[in-house]
Write a protein that holds these residues in place. Structure first.
Motif, PDB file in Angstrom:
ATOM      1  N   LYS A 253     -32.753 -13.499 -40.387  1.00 25.11           N
ATOM      2  CA  LYS A 253     -33.871 -12.879 -39.246  1.00 25.11           C
ATOM      3  C   LYS A 253     -35.239 -12.996 -39.817  1.00 25.11           C
ATOM      4  CE  LYS A 253     -30.854  -9.526 -36.889  1.00 25.11           C
ATOM      5  NZ  LYS A 253     -30.570  -8.213 -36.834  1.00 25.11           N
ATOM      6  N   HIS A 254     -35.510 -12.930 -41.090  1.00 23.78           N
ATOM      7  CA  HIS A 254     -36.946 -12.976 -41.559  1.00 23.78           C
ATOM      8  C   HIS A 254     -37.245 -14.635 -41.556  1.00 23.78           C
ATOM      9  CE1 HIS A 254     -39.989 -12.404 -44.529  1.00 23.78           C
ATOM     10  NE2 HIS A 254     -39.735 -13.470 -45.033  1.00 23.78           N
ATOM     11  N   GLU A 266     -31.351  -8.825 -31.390  1.00 20.78           N
ATOM     12  CA  GLU A 266     -29.781  -8.553 -31.165  1.00 20.78           C
ATOM     13  C   GLU A 266     -29.055  -8.170 -32.400  1.00 20.78           C
ATOM     14  OE1 GLU A 266     -28.243 -11.608 -28.336  1.00 20.78           O
ATOM     15  OE2 GLU A 266     -29.970 -12.469 -28.625  1.00 20.78           O
ATOM     16  N   LYS A 267     -28.109  -7.327 -32.253  1.00 22.04           N
ATOM     17  CA  LYS A 267     -27.105  -7.168 -33.102  1.00 22.04           C
ATOM     18  C   LYS A 267     -26.301  -8.359 -33.268  1.00 22.04           C
ATOM     19  CE  LYS A 267     -23.109  -4.262 -34.417  1.00 22.04           C
ATOM     20  NZ  LYS A 267     -22.419  -2.867 -33.854  1.00 22.04           N
ATOM     21  N   VAL A 268     -26.077  -8.744 -34.588  1.00 23.63           N
ATOM     22  CA  VAL A 268     -25.333  -9.990 -34.877  1.00 23.63           C
ATOM     23  C   VAL A 268     -23.896  -9.556 -34.490  1.00 23.63           C
ATOM     24  CG1 VAL A 268     -24.654 -11.570 -36.676  1.00 23.63           C
ATOM     25  CG2 VAL A 268     -26.909 -10.743 -36.736  1.00 23.63           C
ATOM     26  N   GLU A 269     -23.214 -10.465 -33.791  1.00 21.11           N
ATOM     27  CA  GLU A 269     -21.736 -10.400 -33.407  1.00 21.11           C
ATOM     28  C   GLU A 269     -20.794 -10.531 -34.506  1.00 21.11           C
ATOM     29  OE1 GLU A 269     -20.493 -11.728 -29.427  1.00 21.11           O
ATOM     30  OE2 GLU A 269     -22.496 -11.887 -28.907  1.00 21.11           O
ATOM     31  N   ARG A 270     -19.750 -10.010 -34.604  1.00 19.39           N
ATOM     32  CA  ARG A 270     -18.714 -10.231 -35.377  1.00 19.39           C
ATOM     33  C   ARG A 270     -17.465 -10.451 -34.929  1.00 19.39           C
ATOM     34  NH1 ARG A 270     -19.791  -5.430 -39.959  1.00 19.39           N
ATOM     35  NH2 ARG A 270     -22.051  -5.678 -40.296  1.00 19.39           N
ATOM     36  N   MET A 271     -16.554 -11.584 -35.402  1.00 21.60           N
ATOM     37  CA  MET A 271     -15.457 -11.860 -34.789  1.00 21.60           C
ATOM     38  C   MET A 271     -14.383 -12.246 -35.908  1.00 21.60           C
ATOM     39  SD  MET A 271     -15.100 -15.250 -32.185  1.00 21.60           S
ATOM     40  CE  MET A 271     -16.257 -14.449 -31.202  1.00 21.60           C
ATOM     41  N   THR A 272     -13.121 -11.902 -35.831  1.00 24.29           N
ATOM     42  CA  THR A 272     -11.987 -11.880 -36.948  1.00 24.29           C
ATOM     43  C   THR A 272     -11.812 -13.626 -36.536  1.00 24.29           C
ATOM     44  OG1 THR A 272     -10.102 -11.586 -35.343  1.00 24.29           O
ATOM     45  CG2 THR A 272     -11.077  -9.890 -36.570  1.00 24.29           C
ATOM     46  N   LYS A 433     -28.145 -18.251 -31.723  1.00 20.46           N
ATOM     47  CA  LYS A 433     -27.148 -17.219 -31.475  1.00 20.46           C
ATOM     48  C   LYS A 433     -26.160 -16.937 -32.941  1.00 20.46           C
ATOM     49  CE  LYS A 433     -25.321 -14.145 -28.705  1.00 20.46           C
ATOM     50  NZ  LYS A 433     -26.022 -13.034 -27.999  1.00 20.46           N
ATOM     51  N   LEU A 434     -26.267 -15.972 -33.565  1.00 19.26           N
ATOM     52  CA  LEU A 434     -25.731 -15.795 -34.856  1.00 19.26           C
ATOM     53  C   LEU A 434     -24.288 -15.003 -34.615  1.00 19.26           C
ATOM     54  CD1 LEU A 434     -28.722 -14.424 -36.849  1.00 19.26           C
ATOM     55  CD2 LEU A 434     -27.535 -16.459 -37.257  1.00 19.26           C
ATOM     56  N   LEU A 435     -23.642 -15.443 -35.551  1.00 23.17           N
ATOM     57  CA  LEU A 435     -22.193 -14.727 -35.640  1.00 23.17           C
ATOM     58  C   LEU A 435     -21.470 -14.511 -36.849  1.00 23.17           C
ATOM     59  CD1 LEU A 435     -19.406 -14.054 -33.857  1.00 23.17           C
ATOM     60  CD2 LEU A 435     -18.578 -16.382 -34.149  1.00 23.17           C
ATOM     61  N   TRP A 436     -21.044 -13.488 -37.233  1.00 23.29           N
ATOM     62  CA  TRP A 436     -20.157 -13.472 -38.331  1.00 23.29           C
ATOM     63  C   TRP A 436     -18.764 -13.480 -38.065  1.00 23.29           C
ATOM     64  CZ3 TRP A 436     -22.067 -13.466 -42.851  1.00 23.29           C
ATOM     65  CH2 TRP A 436     -23.395 -12.613 -43.393  1.00 23.29           C
TER      66      TRP A 436
END
Length: 609
Positions: A253-254, A266-272, A433-436
């Motif tokens: 984000k920085h 936005e909150k970074v989404e997470r997905m298995t 769009k970020l995703l873990w």
């Protein structure tokens, strides 16, 4: 001084100043008794005006493109202002000039819209680097580097260099090897990553380490791969997964804020990993748009434990579906009016060798509520409607269906989804769009070798809940056909990937830090005790001396720069890249060495005839 100002510095406030500039001649325009020259340096372009009194000197010493010159003159306001460049309101009335160095005619024009092909520009890369388009890419790369260093410094990280000449431990990609003159018949390897060194630094108590570091892998190349590439490599002590995710969400984000002016709130989404594979067909999904997969026929795969929709396609005597290991569909919004030509083009697209499918089935969900399909012969309209409902298709959508072997079909439908997302304008370069992605399997099963292999690397820890499963079970498999029933098949890795717009930009894990568990991991991968000690005895020994819990993450620096710069190729963001054959065509490297060097290294070449 060669210059008092740069070519991108002068403004209206500098009018009447006497200045000195130096740079390269971009263009020359003659208008009767006066000549205009655009002078370029790294910082920009300034227009020069050579008046009538300088024409005899210009005739005696004519300027050419890419000549290096120095000029003295006065800044004056332009009558015909150029609003497209920062210096466009002023020009320099030249009263004297000097040619510092002449230039041969360049092999291509040094402009953004150059006439030079890729091979030619790579051969003369030192000229290509003068182009503004390339300069902007390297400026962005520097900005990402600077933002990274500033953030990590503020978070207490310490930049520590690790060696480039290390021991070869062939696992994964091939090593680049370097012969040792002082140790005849022995070789160093260039590091594929500083993995073991950063773990040793954790053992040494340097609890927050980072490096922007070169890594080396001898593998086939493509747009996002180079034999030498750069990582933002980080490691931390006394952390759990949540600490890592929080820290490096902050870093990315920085970088967004400092480099692109984007405030990612936005909150970074997470997905298995299982959900990523089930809904998107790959472990790095682009979540800027929907178009999720509809699994109509579930294969016997370890990660696919969901309910399928086989009843919708069974019993129709359609052999393509009946004989397939899996059948998967996507619904492309608003595409029901695709013509026969357009659906034929999509069919040819999936038949390409890099996709590898035999054909494509489609269902048009017409706006009036009717359905038209390429398999009308086998499926009634009620069946087509039921398939459409399962795929969450709306009136006006086009359902695209692929069938075949599990791995190939899932990969192909994933690529088709991305292609349709591009066609429909969902994959915007300006949207991020970020995703873990979490909970990867720790192991993959190599049927040919009848053994487990590490999905990430052999230093990744299992999830805490799975440590006992790993410790208390024998990794050996009696019947290769039943590997899915083995407890190791369900062990989850304490690992995580950060995905940006469908690209994996970072990945890492919580590491094993206790010797017995690390030895168990090596054994699971088929290493004998002797082999493990030979390759990694230094690490196992270090774990005997109070190794702390630790974990980390590495970003693909080149790839991150390319995404932020709106490019699909990392080569655009590397000053001196290699081509797809791993060659530097500017240096003509790699190349032969002389016989004396072979003798010093005790090497005899045995090349094929």
């Amino acid at each position: 001084m060669y210059r008092t100002h740069t070519c991108g510095q002068l403004r209206v406030t500098d009018v009447n100043k006497e200045i000195t500039l130096a740079g390269w001649v971009q263009t020359i325009r003659k208008f009767g008794a006066i000549t205009f020259v655009d002078l370029r340096d790294r910082y920009g372009i300034t227009q020069l005006l050579f008046g009538e009194q300088l024409q005899p000197e210009l005739d005696a010493n004519p300027l050419g493109r890419e000549f290096v010159i120095q000029v003295q003159g006065f800044v004056q306001e332009r009558s015909n202002k150029n609003r497209n460049i920062p210096t466009g309101e002023v020009e320099v009335q030249v009263h004297s000039f000097k040619i510092l160095n002449k230039s041969a005619v360049p092999p291509f024009t040094i402009t953004d819209e150059t006439d030079g092909g890729d091979d030619l520009r790579m051969k003369y890369r030192y000229l290509d680097l003068r182009r503004n388009a390339v300069k902007k890419n390297l400026e962005l790369r520097y900005a990402v580097s600077r933002a990274t260093r500033n953030y990590l410094h503020e978070q207490g990280f310490m930049d520590i260099e690790t060696p480039f000449l290390i021991k070869s431990t062939p696992e994964g990609a091939r090593d680049f090897v370097v012969p040792s003159r002082m140790n005849a018949g022995q070789f160093y390897a260039l590091p594929q990553s500083p993995q073991t060194f950063k773990q040793l630094l954790m053992v040494s108590g340097y609890d927050r380490y980072y490096q922007i570091v070169k890594c080396f892998r001898d593998e086939d190349l493509r747009a996002d791969r180079q034999p030498e590439f750069t990582q933002i490599d980080c490691e931390m002590c006394f952390v759990e997964q949540e600490d890592i995710l929080h820290m490096f969400e902050g870093l990315i984000k920085h970088i967004f804020h400092e480099v692109k002016g984007v405030h990612y709130k936005e909150k970074v989404e997470r997905m298995t990993w299982e959900d990523a594979m089930w809904h998107f067909g790959n472990d790095k999904p682009d979540i800027r748009f929907g178009m999720k997969l509809c699994n109509l026929k579930k294969p016997a795969s370890v990660f696919l434990q969901k309910t399928d929709n086989a009843a919708l396609i069974n019993g129709a005597d359609f052999k393509v579906f009946d004989d397939a290991e899996t059948v998967i569909a996507i619904a492309a919004p608003g595409c029901s009016e695709y013509t026969r030509k357009q659906t034929d083009e999509l069919t040819e697209w999936v038949k390409r060798p890099q996709i590898g499918m035999k054909g494509l089935v489609f269902i048009k969900c017409n706006a009036d509520g009717t359905y038209k399909s390429s398999v009308d012969k086998f499926y009634s309209e009620d069946k087509l409607k039921a398939i459409a409902e399962a795929a969450e298709a709306q009136p006006g959508d086009l359902i695209l269906m692929l069938a075949g072997a599990e791995e190939r079909t899932r990969k192909a439908i994933s690529e088709l989804r991305l292609e349709m997302g591009k066609k429909l304008g969902y994959r915007k370069e300006t949207e991020f769009k970020l995703l873990w992605v979490l909970d990867f399997p720790l192991f993959e099963y190599d049927e040919e070798g009848n053994r487990w292999v590490a999905r990430h690397h052999p230093f990744t820890s299992p999830k805490p809940a799975d440590i006992d499963v790993m410790i208390n079970n024998n990794p050996h498999i009696e019947d290769a056909a039943k590997y899915l029933e083995h407890p190791y098949a369900n062990i989850k890795a304490n690992a995580y990937d950060l995905v940006l717009n469908g690209n994996e930009i970072g990945g890492g894990s919580i590491r094993i830090f206790q010797r017995p568990l690390q030895e168990k991991m090596f054994a699971a991968l088929g290493m004998s005790e002797e082999e493990a000690m030979h390759k990694f005895g230094f690490l196992l020994g270090a774990f005997e001396y109070g190794a702390p819990p630790h974990g980390g993450l590495a970003f693909g620096f080149d790839r991150l720069c390319a995404i932020l710069g709106g490019s699909e190729s990392i080569r655009d963001f590397i000053a001196f890249p290699k081509n797809n054959s791993g060659r530097d065509v500017m240096l003509d490297a790699p190349g032969p060495i002389d016989e004396k060097q072979f003798q010093e290294l005790n090497i005899i070449l045995n090349l094929p005839e």
